[in-house]
Motif scaffolding. Sequence first.
Motif, mmCIF file in Angstrom:
data_model
loop_
_atom_site.group_PDB
_atom_site.id
_atom_site.type_symbol
_atom_site.label_atom_id
_atom_site.label_comp_id
_atom_site.label_asym_id
_atom_site.label_seq_id
_atom_site.Cartn_x
_atom_site.Cartn_y
_atom_site.Cartn_z
ATOM 1 N N PRO A 154 0.695 -1.031 0.112
ATOM 2 C CA PRO A 154 0.119 -0.168 -0.435
ATOM 3 C C PRO A 154 0.682 1.586 0.234
ATOM 4 N N ASP A 155 0.497 2.228 -0.821
ATOM 5 C CA ASP A 155 0.899 4.035 -0.453
ATOM 6 C C ASP A 155 1.869 3.617 0.728
ATOM 7 N N SER A 156 0.673 3.848 1.845
ATOM 8 C CA SER A 156 1.240 4.475 3.377
ATOM 9 C C SER A 156 2.041 3.725 3.483
ATOM 10 N N THR A 157 2.359 2.895 3.349
ATOM 11 C CA THR A 157 3.970 1.510 3.750
ATOM 12 C C THR A 157 5.204 1.834 3.397
ATOM 13 N N ASP A 158 5.988 1.643 3.911
ATOM 14 C CA ASP A 158 7.379 2.139 3.374
ATOM 15 C C ASP A 158 7.859 0.657 2.306
ATOM 16 N N GLU B 248 1.962 -7.486 -0.595
ATOM 17 C CA GLU B 248 -0.025 -7.181 0.204
ATOM 18 C C GLU B 248 -0.658 -8.132 -0.905
ATOM 19 N N GLU C 273 -4.090 1.458 15.000
ATOM 20 C CA GLU C 273 -5.180 1.520 13.462
ATOM 21 C C GLU C 273 -6.097 0.862 14.482
ATOM 22 N N TYR D 296 -6.593 -4.021 5.111
ATOM 23 C CA TYR D 296 -7.006 -2.463 4.937
ATOM 24 C C TYR D 296 -8.529 -3.116 3.649
ATOM 25 N N ASP E 43 -2.426 -7.414 5.622
ATOM 26 C CA ASP E 43 -2.561 -6.755 6.052
ATOM 27 C C ASP E 43 -3.739 -5.832 6.863
ATOM 28 N N ASN F 42 -1.839 -4.067 13.009
ATOM 29 C CA ASN F 42 -1.052 -2.554 13.504
ATOM 30 C C ASN F 42 -2.201 -2.418 14.655
#
Length: 385
Positions: free
Chosen positions: A147-151, A190, A245, A218, A216, A242
């Motif tokens: 996901p874009d939010s993950t390093d 993912e 969250e 989401y 993950d 996580n």
Amino acid sequence: MTTIRESIRRLFAPVEPLPAGIYHYQAPPEEPDHFRLHLRMELDGTGVLIVNASTVLHLNTTAAEYAYHLVRCTSREEVARSMSVRYHVTQAQILQDFTEFKDRIDTLISTPDLDPVAYLDFERQKPHTGPISAPYRLDCALTYRLPDSTDPTFAPTARAARELATLEWESIMDKAWQAGIPHIVFTGGEPTLRDDLPKLISHAETNGQVTGLLTDGYRLANSAYLDSLLQTGLDHLVILLNPVEDRIWAVTQSALQADLSTTVHLTITSQNYPVVLDYLTRLSAMGLGSISLSATDPELKEQLRNAREIAAELHLSLVWDLPVPYSALNPFSLEFADHERSVGTGRSWLYVEPDGDVLPGQGINQVLGNFLTDPWDKIWKPELG
């Protein structure tokens, strides 16, 4: 005319083994216990019975034959008739032994935490030892995208030249089934970023394979998407928690309420360790039955051991043999010595990268071959099993 010598020779001749191969049974929806049995008959007549893709029983020739008839739903009368002829035993004795065998398997199904050795008198080899004809599980990294939010450095995107198409992954699962691998785990990256994930689960279900998903979580917040995975046949789920969250806690609760075996993976860090007890207590109160634990740093090994003890006190079973992404230290290293770990990895399970390359296990960068282009006997060496 048959001579006396020929009659005696036939009486004491070795029993001809049943056909080698993999046999599968799935309980119908009306059964109170939802379960699957996979039996792998070996060339020498021995067998490996896998209950719900988790409990592995190594069976001698007679027990393997009972399992064969159990999985194929052979009538009691036919079991007694055929086996009494093959083993020169009375039909009454065969029926008694077959009934006892079936009762033991039923007990194991209805009591998943039961030790087959201590309570059922089954012979069980030490984990990942003894000869096997194929791995028990294939871990399929469908993608290394995140996901874009993950390093992005958490996944080794540079390792895979490309991502396989849907038909290519389906052919890999077919090849795995033909080789005798009953269990597929979809991981990554993912895997829910692949729009064809429900289709791939459905294909494995058509084969008869047990399927698991490591995510993950989401995308599972979309109840329609979660339902689509359930409807296509997903058997078990590992959610990478996580804990900060709130929506992941809600997803976990939804999964636990669904007809889906769910495990939560929690990565211990120096920052969250002081509140790990709170997390585990909350998960236990939600009805979670199993937990996977890892740590971000080898220096946290003692904290990881403590967390495992807390989980045991809360009656959370430790899952240690599933792929654990984004972490170098996992519970498997606490259970077995290094030489035993190396036997299990690449033996009881294999790991397939997004381009089809096969590794012994996640993070072990030794390419055994390519599942799509190489023959199975190049990838898997029976003499090493």
